[in-house]
Design a protein around this motif. Structure first.
Motif, PDB file in Angstrom:
ATOM      1  N   GLU A  91       0.844  -1.192   0.000  1.00  0.00           N
ATOM      2  CA  GLU A  91       0.000   0.000   0.000  1.00  0.00           C
ATOM      3  C   GLU A  91       0.883   1.247   0.000  1.00  0.00           C
ATOM      4  OE1 GLU A  91      -3.388  -0.058  -0.278  1.00  0.00           O
ATOM      5  OE2 GLU A  91      -3.005  -2.202  -0.542  1.00  0.00           O
ATOM      6  N   VAL A  92       0.422   2.251  -0.719  1.00  0.00           N
ATOM      7  CA  VAL A  92       1.126   3.534  -0.782  1.00  0.00           C
ATOM      8  C   VAL A  92       0.246   4.570  -0.084  1.00  0.00           C
ATOM      9  CG1 VAL A  92       2.035   5.322  -2.320  1.00  0.00           C
ATOM     10  CG2 VAL A  92       2.250   2.898  -2.954  1.00  0.00           C
ATOM     11  N   SER A  93       0.810   5.252   0.896  1.00  0.00           N
ATOM     12  CA  SER A  93       0.059   6.293   1.611  1.00  0.00           C
ATOM     13  C   SER A  93       0.176   7.613   0.865  1.00  0.00           C
ATOM     14  CB  SER A  93       0.591   6.456   3.036  1.00  0.00           C
ATOM     15  OG  SER A  93       0.292   5.311   3.803  1.00  0.00           O
ATOM     16  N   TRP A  94      -0.807   8.460   1.036  1.00  0.00           N
ATOM     17  CA  TRP A  94      -0.862   9.718   0.313  1.00  0.00           C
ATOM     18  C   TRP A  94      -1.545  10.773   1.169  1.00  0.00           C
ATOM     19  CZ3 TRP A  94      -5.934  10.760   0.349  1.00  0.00           C
ATOM     20  CH2 TRP A  94      -6.803   9.661   0.422  1.00  0.00           C
ATOM     21  N   GLU A  95      -1.383  12.006   0.735  1.00  0.00           N
ATOM     22  CA  GLU A  95      -2.021  13.128   1.412  1.00  0.00           C
ATOM     23  C   GLU A  95      -2.431  14.141   0.346  1.00  0.00           C
ATOM     24  OE1 GLU A  95      -0.819  15.941   5.097  1.00  0.00           O
ATOM     25  OE2 GLU A  95       0.728  15.700   3.581  1.00  0.00           O
ATOM     26  N   VAL A  96      -3.656  14.638   0.448  1.00  0.00           N
ATOM     27  CA  VAL A  96      -4.112  15.679  -0.468  1.00  0.00           C
ATOM     28  C   VAL A  96      -3.646  17.009   0.107  1.00  0.00           C
ATOM     29  CG1 VAL A  96      -6.124  16.829  -1.466  1.00  0.00           C
ATOM     30  CG2 VAL A  96      -6.097  14.347  -1.226  1.00  0.00           C
ATOM     31  N   ALA A  97      -2.950  17.777  -0.710  1.00  0.00           N
ATOM     32  CA  ALA A  97      -2.429  19.076  -0.273  1.00  0.00           C
ATOM     33  C   ALA A  97      -3.523  20.130  -0.333  1.00  0.00           C
ATOM     34  CB  ALA A  97      -1.262  19.487  -1.162  1.00  0.00           C
ATOM     35  N   THR A  98      -3.578  20.976   0.671  1.00  0.00           N
ATOM     36  CA  THR A  98      -4.554  22.063   0.642  1.00  0.00           C
ATOM     37  C   THR A  98      -4.104  23.119  -0.363  1.00  0.00           C
ATOM     38  OG1 THR A  98      -3.452  23.061   2.540  1.00  0.00           O
ATOM     39  CG2 THR A  98      -5.382  21.724   2.990  1.00  0.00           C
ATOM     40  N   GLN A  99      -2.788  23.346  -0.422  1.00  0.00           N
ATOM     41  CA  GLN A  99      -2.274  24.301  -1.400  1.00  0.00           C
ATOM     42  C   GLN A  99      -2.156  23.582  -2.749  1.00  0.00           C
ATOM     43  OE1 GLN A  99       1.652  25.859  -0.646  1.00  0.00           O
ATOM     44  NE2 GLN A  99       1.072  27.831  -1.507  1.00  0.00           N
ATOM     45  N   GLY A 100      -2.773  24.114  -3.766  1.00  0.00           N
ATOM     46  CA  GLY A 100      -2.742  23.491  -5.085  1.00  0.00           C
ATOM     47  C   GLY A 100      -3.965  22.648  -5.386  1.00  0.00           C
ATOM     48  N   THR A 101      -4.834  22.461  -4.398  1.00  0.00           N
ATOM     49  CA  THR A 101      -6.077  21.714  -4.613  1.00  0.00           C
ATOM     50  C   THR A 101      -7.230  22.699  -4.610  1.00  0.00           C
ATOM     51  OG1 THR A 101      -5.226  19.700  -3.617  1.00  0.00           O
ATOM     52  CG2 THR A 101      -7.625  19.936  -3.686  1.00  0.00           C
ATOM     53  N   THR A 102      -7.942  22.774  -5.727  1.00  0.00           N
ATOM     54  CA  THR A 102      -9.098  23.670  -5.828  1.00  0.00           C
ATOM     55  C   THR A 102     -10.417  22.897  -5.801  1.00  0.00           C
ATOM     56  OG1 THR A 102      -9.045  23.624  -8.242  1.00  0.00           O
ATOM     57  CG2 THR A 102      -7.782  25.378  -7.148  1.00  0.00           C
ATOM     58  N   ALA A 103     -10.355  21.595  -6.034  1.00  0.00           N
ATOM     59  CA  ALA A 103     -11.577  20.781  -6.068  1.00  0.00           C
ATOM     60  C   ALA A 103     -12.129  20.595  -4.654  1.00  0.00           C
ATOM     61  CB  ALA A 103     -11.278  19.415  -6.678  1.00  0.00           C
ATOM     62  N   HIS A 107     -16.014  16.367  -4.858  1.00  0.00           N
ATOM     63  CA  HIS A 107     -15.832  16.235  -6.305  1.00  0.00           C
ATOM     64  C   HIS A 107     -14.710  15.274  -6.700  1.00  0.00           C
ATOM     65  CE1 HIS A 107     -17.866  20.384  -6.522  1.00  0.00           C
ATOM     66  NE2 HIS A 107     -18.753  19.414  -6.578  1.00  0.00           N
ATOM     67  N   PHE A 108     -14.081  14.639  -5.708  1.00  0.00           N
ATOM     68  CA  PHE A 108     -13.057  13.631  -6.006  1.00  0.00           C
ATOM     69  C   PHE A 108     -12.942  12.668  -4.834  1.00  0.00           C
ATOM     70  CE2 PHE A 108     -10.681  16.712  -3.591  1.00  0.00           C
ATOM     71  CZ  PHE A 108      -9.750  15.967  -2.876  1.00  0.00           C
ATOM     72  N   ASN A 109     -12.415  11.507  -5.123  1.00  0.00           N
ATOM     73  CA  ASN A 109     -12.225  10.493  -4.087  1.00  0.00           C
ATOM     74  C   ASN A 109     -11.031   9.627  -4.480  1.00  0.00           C
ATOM     75  OD1 ASN A 109     -12.632   8.764  -1.919  1.00  0.00           O
ATOM     76  ND2 ASN A 109     -14.156   7.545  -2.993  1.00  0.00           N
ATOM     77  N   ILE A 110     -10.028   9.572  -3.642  1.00  0.00           N
ATOM     78  CA  ILE A 110      -8.900   8.679  -3.922  1.00  0.00           C
ATOM     79  C   ILE A 110      -9.304   7.297  -3.431  1.00  0.00           C
ATOM     80  CG2 ILE A 110      -6.471   8.166  -3.507  1.00  0.00           C
ATOM     81  CD1 ILE A 110      -6.003  11.182  -3.337  1.00  0.00           C
ATOM     82  N   LEU A 111      -9.462   6.376  -4.378  1.00  0.00           N
ATOM     83  CA  LEU A 111      -9.979   5.050  -4.070  1.00  0.00           C
ATOM     84  C   LEU A 111      -8.922   4.163  -3.435  1.00  0.00           C
ATOM     85  CD1 LEU A 111     -11.950   4.550  -7.394  1.00  0.00           C
ATOM     86  CD2 LEU A 111     -12.843   5.312  -5.173  1.00  0.00           C
ATOM     87  N   ASP A 112      -7.729   4.122  -4.018  1.00  0.00           N
ATOM     88  CA  ASP A 112      -6.644   3.311  -3.482  1.00  0.00           C
ATOM     89  C   ASP A 112      -5.339   3.675  -4.173  1.00  0.00           C
ATOM     90  OD1 ASP A 112      -6.504   1.796  -5.982  1.00  0.00           O
ATOM     91  OD2 ASP A 112      -8.233   0.680  -5.255  1.00  0.00           O
ATOM     92  N   ALA A 113      -4.258   3.200  -3.578  1.00  0.00           N
ATOM     93  CA  ALA A 113      -2.925   3.414  -4.147  1.00  0.00           C
ATOM     94  C   ALA A 113      -2.062   2.246  -3.693  1.00  0.00           C
ATOM     95  CB  ALA A 113      -2.333   4.743  -3.672  1.00  0.00           C
ATOM     96  N   SER A 114      -1.568   1.470  -4.664  1.00  0.00           N
ATOM     97  CA  SER A 114      -0.775   0.294  -4.293  1.00  0.00           C
ATOM     98  C   SER A 114       0.148  -0.131  -5.428  1.00  0.00           C
ATOM     99  CB  SER A 114      -1.684  -0.873  -3.907  1.00  0.00           C
ATOM    100  OG  SER A 114      -2.447  -1.289  -5.018  1.00  0.00           O
ATOM    101  N   ILE A 115       1.125  -0.930  -5.052  1.00  0.00           N
ATOM    102  CA  ILE A 115       2.022  -1.571  -6.008  1.00  0.00           C
ATOM    103  C   ILE A 115       1.845  -3.076  -5.805  1.00  0.00           C
ATOM    104  CG2 ILE A 115       4.419  -1.892  -6.726  1.00  0.00           C
ATOM    105  CD1 ILE A 115       4.923   0.997  -5.702  1.00  0.00           C
ATOM    106  N   PRO A 116       1.361  -3.785  -6.840  1.00  0.00           N
ATOM    107  CA  PRO A 116       1.070  -5.216  -6.701  1.00  0.00           C
ATOM    108  C   PRO A 116       2.326  -6.068  -6.455  1.00  0.00           C
ATOM    109  CG  PRO A 116       0.045  -4.314  -8.684  1.00  0.00           C
ATOM    110  CD  PRO A 116       0.983  -3.280  -8.151  1.00  0.00           C
ATOM    111  N   ALA A 117       2.113  -7.235  -5.895  1.00  0.00           N
ATOM    112  CA  ALA A 117       3.191  -8.194  -5.638  1.00  0.00           C
ATOM    113  C   ALA A 117       3.958  -8.487  -6.914  1.00  0.00           C
ATOM    114  CB  ALA A 117       2.599  -9.494  -5.085  1.00  0.00           C
TER     115      ALA A 117
END
Length: 166
Positions: A91-103, A107-117
Motif C-alpha cells: 500500500e502507498v500512503s498519500w495526502e491531499v495538499a490544501t495548497q494546489g487543490t481547488t476541487a 468532487h473527487f475520491n482517492i480510491l486506493d494506491a498500491s504496487i502489486p506483488a
C-alpha cells in the motif's frame, strides 16, 4: 641528477597513490520507496506526464471528451517502486495538499494506491465527479506520497502529482 629527480618523483607518486587508495564504505539505500514515474530516462519514455518545471507528475482530464452522460470517471495515476519487488501487495500512503487543490472534497475520491506483488509499477486510482462549474472552469487535486508501513515516500521531486479536470 636526472636519475635522482626521476627516483624522487616515482617515490612521491607511489606514496601519493597509496594514500589516495583508502577503502571507503559505500552508502547503500536499501529502504524501498514509492514515487510517481519520472526519475529515470526509461520512465520518461513510457510515462511522459512528469514535469521538470513543476516537479510533479501531471494528469489532465476533460469530461468534454467523455461519452455524453458521464458523471464519474476513475483516473489511474502510475506509481513507481524504487527498490526490489516482493511477493505481496504494498500500500502507498498519500495526502491531499490544501495548497494546489481547488476541487471540493465531494468532487473527487482517492480510491486506493498500491504496487502489486512482484511488480515495480502500481497505480493510484482517483475518482472525479462532474459538476456544473466544470463547464466554465477547471478543478485540481494535488497529492503527495507519504511514508506507509510498506514504503517510504520517494524523493520529494517525484512524490507529487497534480490532477486537473474540467
Amino acid at each position: 641528477m636526472k636519475k635522482l629527480f626521476r627516483n624522487t618523483f616515482c617515490l612521491l607518486l607511489a606514496v601519493s597513490g597509496l594514500v589516495a587508495c583508502q577503502e571507503q564504505e559505500v552508502e547503500v539505500f536499501d529502504t524501498p520507496s514509492a514515487s510517481f514515474p519520472g526519475i529515470s530516462v526509461a520512465d520518461r519514455q513510457i510515462y511522459t506526464s512528469y514535469s521538470d518545471a513543476y516537479k510533479a507528475y501531471n494528469v489532465v482530464y476533460s469530461f468534454a471528451t467523455a461519452p455524453l452522460g458521464t458523471e464519474k470517471v476513475v483516473i489511474e495515476i502510475p506509481l513507481k517502486l524504487n527498490g526490489m519487488p516482493v511477493d505481496y501487495d504494498r500500500e502507498v500512503s498519500w495526502e491531499v495538499a490544501t495548497q494546489g487543490t481547488t476541487a471540493a472534497k465531494e468532487h473527487f475520491n482517492i480510491l486506493d494506491a498500491s504496487i502489486p506483488a512482484g511488480e515495480i509499477y502500481g497505480k493510484m486510482r482517483v475518482e472525479i465527479i462532474k459538476h456544473a462549474n466544470l463547464d466554465n472552469e477547471s478543478d485540481s487535486v494535488t497529492v503527495y506520497i507519504k511514508d506507509s508501513k510498506d514504503l517510504v515516500a520517494g524523493p520529494k521531486e517525484f512524490a507529487k502529482a497534480v490532477l486537473v479536470f474540467n
